[in-house]
Scaffold this motif. Structure first.
Motif, PDB file in Angstrom:
ATOM      1  N   TYR A  42      39.111  35.574  35.615  1.00 16.76           N
ATOM      2  CA  TYR A  42      39.247  36.077  36.983  1.00 16.76           C
ATOM      3  C   TYR A  42      37.908  35.928  37.699  1.00 16.76           C
ATOM      4  O   TYR A  42      36.838  36.266  37.152  1.00 16.76           O
ATOM      5  CB  TYR A  42      39.660  37.547  36.976  1.00 16.76           C
ATOM      6  CG  TYR A  42      41.094  37.774  36.567  1.00 16.76           C
ATOM      7  CD1 TYR A  42      42.116  37.792  37.515  1.00 16.76           C
ATOM      8  CD2 TYR A  42      41.434  37.977  35.233  1.00 16.76           C
ATOM      9  CE1 TYR A  42      43.437  37.996  37.143  1.00 16.76           C
ATOM     10  CE2 TYR A  42      42.751  38.181  34.849  1.00 16.76           C
ATOM     11  CZ  TYR A  42      43.739  38.189  35.808  1.00 16.76           C
ATOM     12  OH  TYR A  42      45.046  38.388  35.435  1.00 16.76           O
ATOM     13  N   ILE A  43      37.970  35.401  38.939  1.00 12.59           N
ATOM     14  CA  ILE A  43      36.769  35.241  39.746  1.00 12.59           C
ATOM     15  C   ILE A  43      37.054  35.748  41.157  1.00 12.59           C
ATOM     16  O   ILE A  43      38.183  36.121  41.490  1.00 12.59           O
ATOM     17  CB  ILE A  43      36.307  33.773  39.801  1.00 12.59           C
ATOM     18  CG1 ILE A  43      37.347  32.923  40.549  1.00 12.59           C
ATOM     19  CG2 ILE A  43      36.070  33.229  38.398  1.00 12.59           C
ATOM     20  CD1 ILE A  43      36.886  31.492  40.818  1.00 12.59           C
ATOM     21  N   ASN A  44      36.018  35.740  41.985  1.00 15.97           N
ATOM     22  CA  ASN A  44      36.171  36.110  43.391  1.00 15.97           C
ATOM     23  C   ASN A  44      36.631  34.891  44.191  1.00 15.97           C
ATOM     24  O   ASN A  44      36.153  33.777  43.958  1.00 15.97           O
ATOM     25  CB  ASN A  44      34.838  36.633  43.927  1.00 15.97           C
ATOM     26  CG  ASN A  44      34.996  37.322  45.271  1.00 15.97           C
ATOM     27  OD1 ASN A  44      35.285  36.670  46.275  1.00 15.97           O
ATOM     28  ND2 ASN A  44      34.788  38.619  45.280  1.00 15.97           N
ATOM     29  N   GLN A  45      37.539  35.106  45.122  1.00 18.15           N
ATOM     30  CA  GLN A  45      38.100  34.011  45.913  1.00 18.15           C
ATOM     31  C   GLN A  45      37.013  33.214  46.638  1.00 18.15           C
ATOM     32  O   GLN A  45      37.111  31.985  46.788  1.00 18.15           O
ATOM     33  CB  GLN A  45      39.101  34.571  46.926  1.00 18.15           C
ATOM     34  CG  GLN A  45      39.745  33.526  47.826  1.00 18.15           C
ATOM     35  CD  GLN A  45      40.753  32.657  47.084  1.00 18.15           C
ATOM     36  OE1 GLN A  45      41.660  33.163  46.458  1.00 18.15           O
ATOM     37  NE2 GLN A  45      40.559  31.338  47.144  1.00 18.15           N
ATOM     38  N   SER A  46      35.949  33.881  47.060  1.00 21.11           N
ATOM     39  CA  SER A  46      34.899  33.199  47.818  1.00 21.11           C
ATOM     40  C   SER A  46      34.157  32.149  46.984  1.00 21.11           C
ATOM     41  O   SER A  46      33.526  31.232  47.543  1.00 21.11           O
ATOM     42  CB  SER A  46      33.891  34.227  48.349  1.00 21.11           C
ATOM     43  OG  SER A  46      33.264  34.910  47.272  1.00 21.11           O
ATOM     44  N   VAL A  76      36.350  37.456  31.792  1.00 23.19           N
ATOM     45  CA  VAL A  76      36.950  36.447  30.921  1.00 23.19           C
ATOM     46  C   VAL A  76      37.656  37.115  29.752  1.00 23.19           C
ATOM     47  O   VAL A  76      37.324  38.245  29.370  1.00 23.19           O
ATOM     48  CB  VAL A  76      35.877  35.461  30.388  1.00 23.19           C
ATOM     49  CG1 VAL A  76      35.163  34.776  31.537  1.00 23.19           C
ATOM     50  CG2 VAL A  76      34.879  36.177  29.479  1.00 23.19           C
ATOM     51  N   GLU A  77      38.613  36.390  29.161  1.00 22.90           N
ATOM     52  CA  GLU A  77      39.262  36.866  27.949  1.00 22.90           C
ATOM     53  C   GLU A  77      38.351  36.616  26.753  1.00 22.90           C
ATOM     54  O   GLU A  77      37.487  35.717  26.792  1.00 22.90           O
ATOM     55  CB  GLU A  77      40.609  36.159  27.754  1.00 22.90           C
ATOM     56  CG  GLU A  77      41.677  36.632  28.722  1.00 22.90           C
ATOM     57  CD  GLU A  77      43.057  36.110  28.364  1.00 22.90           C
ATOM     58  OE1 GLU A  77      43.143  35.181  27.538  1.00 22.90           O
ATOM     59  OE2 GLU A  77      44.052  36.638  28.907  1.00 22.90           O
ATOM     60  N   PRO A  78      38.534  37.380  25.650  1.00 23.30           N
ATOM     61  CA  PRO A  78      37.632  37.250  24.496  1.00 23.30           C
ATOM     62  C   PRO A  78      37.545  35.838  23.940  1.00 23.30           C
ATOM     63  O   PRO A  78      36.482  35.419  23.465  1.00 23.30           O
ATOM     64  CB  PRO A  78      38.247  38.221  23.474  1.00 23.30           C
ATOM     65  CG  PRO A  78      38.953  39.237  24.301  1.00 23.30           C
ATOM     66  CD  PRO A  78      39.475  38.484  25.482  1.00 23.30           C
TER      67      PRO A  78
END
Length: 829
Positions: free
Chosen positions: A183-187, A136-138
């Motif tokens: 940002y995360i994992n596509q799954s 994640v962003e700050p």
């Protein structure tokens, strides 16, 4: 017979000047063209680190499976991602975020920097978050009062915060997004059950790989895309670097064209010398019964032999030199350095042949027209041939090669236009020589008068020398000036105190407190600007879809909300280039309720609008009209808040605004950021330290590349100058020998030769200054978007340097004559 004649001329030295001029010209064209091409492509490769890939394909629907299969079959690296907006929650805290779900390793070019805490340095990596985790962003941590290791609600599942994004691809172009990035994992997308029918989702394909298969895939892909899909290359994804890289590319293309011009100068002068030395041979051939057509074939065959051998050797030497430079200075050039593209090599070899044939053919045709009576009467010279068609054909062919090599029709046109201006100036120079000669004839010393008399005695030859020297100095001066201006622009783009932090979402009530905190830390901002978001809905009373062209409808400014502001004065890094800025009077709408509006000139060009056109905006449900009263040139790479459209004060008072600012914060004052977040938790802080380090690294390497190319162009120019001096050496040797035979002293001969060389230097230096200033001014304005300036110091230095070089180089090749008997010198001619 042509081969035997070539071998005899080589052994006697007759053909060496023309041969070496051709070889040096081709060598310079191949070396400069290849280094320029490789550096240009390497800069594009390196700038792709800002994008995260060589190309990105964005689409409102899932990427076609056949496209993925094709790319992977071609050996490319492909990573899919899904983008959407949603809300993260932790307890009673909520935050709207922009999610990117990665389906593979990312970035493909460059690296993420993931840290444990905000505003600290992290670990560089190319990866994707593990299942059930998020980067994640700050500002997400500040909004949710969270830290690394905490769990947040994401649809039907929970995600663990695994790291804080300190730096990564796309930050420079996405810094003004309202929602922070996650940002995360596509799954995890399917498990969260967060995308439902009707959800607004975007799909991105990141593409990377070797140049040839990658470009082949892109060429295959483009015809299959529709208007809703957008393909972006590395440079387009680098707003902080785009202008700088484009200017550097212009310089590199210009260097390629310059090498072609230098080749023409050297070959034209050397061919003239060769033809004059063969008048006697041609007269003998005519006496022995050869027809004009046979003499033509003989010398044209020799020209082709010379061209093929000289071009082959020049190509080989050029390849060796460029590889030696690339290897020797690899640490200072863009990385990774790309392999050779054979297009500039072929262009260099063909350009040498075209220039040789085009500029030597008229002189060779003149050889065949020598009268047989020249055997008895040396003063008989052949009648000049009508060679305009040959010259025009050669120039046209050379222009096509220059266009092929540089890819810029504008640059080719500018160079040819300045060449025409230079030709006119040269004719004026010839007239000036005779006028100055009359004046010096009455006032100068005997040696000076004699030296000037030599120039007046052979006006055509004198003009050709001034032409050659002048064009060489024009090219060399232009290269130095453009290089200096580029370096100055880049240094001003990233000064030591350039803004490296942005603050957005500052509430009006928080502005005084923010100013106090920054003042306590002795931090100066680039200005605190109000900002509202609005969408363009109409133009001149028509819906925007009907008012602009089909091409303009796809422009990003019409497909999203724009950041709008209002200011009293023209902002920093902005310049009004058309129309007028509003005055300090009371700001009121006109009788139709329309306010004044200033627009970015590039956006105006894309949309096809002009002064007086009226835009209609929807801002938070309120309709606002703005009449274009000025165009601005915006320095987008200044790292300061910039806006496509700016209203006059009072236009947006009914809209709730937040504020934005940027400032430079040294590392030792980073603690001030925690103070800002603690007292103003809704403020978003965007750190640009990592981005600016990358920008500075690329600019440093681009600067080094420009320096090397400039140095090589200058060396090629010096080689051409020396070739011209060698081509004109015979006339000076003959003149000095005749003076020596008539009893002239060494001192008088020395002064005579130096006077002639110095006058050539003065006239060609003046021509170089005039032509250089004209060429650089046109290039600044038309090709590089730089404000033209004059360079008075060079008006003195260039003629002085021209005199110095021509005198030293010319005297170096003649000084040994003073110690040789006259009959020995004459036998060598």
């Amino acid at each position: 017979m042509a081969w035997r004649l070539f071998r005899r001329d080589w052994q006697s030295g007759e053909v060496k000047v023309l041969f070496f001029a051709l070889m040096i010209a081709v060598m310079a064209m191949v070396a400069i063209g290849t280094i320029t091409d490789r550096t240009h492509r390497a800069m594009g490769e390196q700038s792709s680190e800002f994008l995260g890939a060589d190309y990105t394909l964005r689409s409102p629907r899932a990427i076609e499976q056949s496209w993925l299969d094709k790319g992977r079959a071609d050996g490319l690296q492909l990573t899919e991602s899904t983008g959407f907006s949603t809300v993260l929650a932790k307890g009673d805290e909520f935050q709207l975020v922009s999610v990117t779900a990665l389906g593979g390793k990312f970035p493909l070019k460059g690296e993420f920097e993931i840290a444990d805490k905000p505003f600290t340095r992290g670990q560089s990596m190319q990866a994707q978050p593990e299942n059930g985790s998020a980067w994640v962003e700050p500002r997400v941590l500040a909004a949710l009062d969270a830290e690394k290791g905490d769990k947040v609600d994401f649809g039907a599942i929970q995600l663990t915060i695994a790291g804080v994004i300190v730096g990564g691809p796309g930050q420079a172009s996405e810094m003004f997004n309202v929602a922070p990035k996650v940002y995360i994992n596509q799954s995890d997308v399917e498990r969260a059950n967060i995308i439902q029918p009707g959800s607004r989702v975007s799909y991105t394909l990141f593409i990377a790989g070797d140049i040839q298969p990658r470009e082949n895939f892109i060429d295959w892909l483009k015809p299959q895309m529709n208007k809703t899909q957008r393909l972006t290359g590395g440079k387009e994804g680098t707003p902080a670097l785009q202008a700088s890289i484009e200017r550097a590319e212009t310089f590199l293309r210009l260097a390629s064209l310059i090498s072609v011009v230098l080749a023409g100068v050297a070959i034209a002068v050397a061919a003239g010398r060769f033809s004059r030395r063969h008048y006697d041979y041609a007269a003998i051939y005519r006496c022995l019964g050869m027809q004009i057509a046979q003499v033509h074939r003989l010398y044209i065959s020799q020209l082709m032999i010379m061209g093929l051998i000289g071009s082959a050797i020049g190509v080989a030497l050029g390849l060796v030199i460029q590889q030696a430079i690339i290897v020797q200075f690899a640490d200072f050039l863009p990385k990774p350095m790309v392999p050779i593209n054979w297009a500039p090599v072929i262009a260099g070899g063909l350009s040498g042949l075209v220039v040789l044939i085009g500029f030597a053919l008229p002189a060779f045709f003149q050889i065949a027209r020598v009268s047989p009576l020249r055997v008895l009467r040396k003063e008989m010279v052949p009648q000049p041939v009508s060679s305009w068609l040959i010259y025009l054909l050669a120039i046209f062919t050379m222009a096509l090669l220059m266009w092929w090599q540089s890819g810029s029709l504008k640059l080719v046109g500018i160079l040819l236009g300045v060449a025409l201006v230079a030709f006119i100036v040269i004719r004026l120079m010839a007239w000036l020589i005779f006028k100055v000669g009359i004046w010096l004839g009455k006032r100068g010393s005997t040696a000076v008068r004699y030296g000037l008399g030599q120039l007046k005695r052979y006006p055509a030859f004198t003009i050709s020398q001034i032409t050659a020297f002048g064009l060489a100095f024009i090219i060399m001066l232009s290269t130095v000036l453009i290089r200096s201006e580029l370096l100055s622009e880049w240094q001003s783009q990233l000064p030591e105190d350039a803004p490296n932090h942005f603050l957005i979402n500052v509430q009006p009530s928080e502005v005084p407190n923010l100013e106090t905190i920054l003042a306590e830390q002795d931090v100066e901002t680039a200005g605190i600007y109000p900002m509202v978001r609005g969408r363009v809905t109409g133009l001149n009373g028509k819906p925007i879809e009907e008012a602009v062209s089909e091409e303009a409808q796809t422009d990003g400014s019409l497909r999203r909300e724009l950041n709008l502001t209002w200011v009293e004065d023209v902002p920093k890094a902005n310049e009004v280039v058309k129309g007028e800025w509003w005055d300090d009077a009371e700001h009121q709408p006109d009788e139709n309720g329309v306010y004044q509006l200033s627009i970015d000139q590039n956006l105006a060009g894309r949309l096809g609008v002009d002064l007086g056109d009226v835009f209609e905006f929807s801002i938070g449900g309120v309709d606002v009209k703005g009449k274009i009263t000025s165009f601005r040139d915006i320095q987008w790479d200044s790292f300061q808040p910039n806006f496509f459209m700016i209203f006059e004060p009072g236009a947006l008072n009914e809209n709730m605004a937040t504020y934005i600012t940027s400032f430079h914060l040294p590392l030792e004052k980073k603690a001030a950021l925690n103070t800002i977040l603690r007292e103003m938790p809704t403020v978003t802080i965007i750190e640009l330290d990592v981005i600016m380090e990358q920008v500075q690294t690329i600019l440093d390497q681009v600067t080094t590349a420009v320096e090397f190319i400039m140095l090589f162009v200058l060396l090629a120019g010096v080689a051409v100058l020396y070739a011209v001096l060698q081509a004109s050496k015979e006339e000076r040797v003959l003149s000095a020998t005749l003076l020596k035979t008539l009893g002239a002293q060494k001192k008088f001969i020395r002064m005579t030769l130096l006077s002639e060389l110095a006058l050539l230097g003065v006239f060609s230096g003046i021509l170089g200054v005039i032509g250089g200033e004209v060429l650089v001014s046109v290039l600044y304005k038309e090709a590089m978007n730089i404000e033209p300036v004059l360079h008075p110091w060079f008006w003195l230095w260039v003629p002085l340097m021209a005199v110095t070089f021509i005198c030293i180089a010319g005297w170096w090749g003649l000084k040994s004559l003073l110690n040789q008997p006259a009959h020995q010198v004459l036998r060598q001619l």
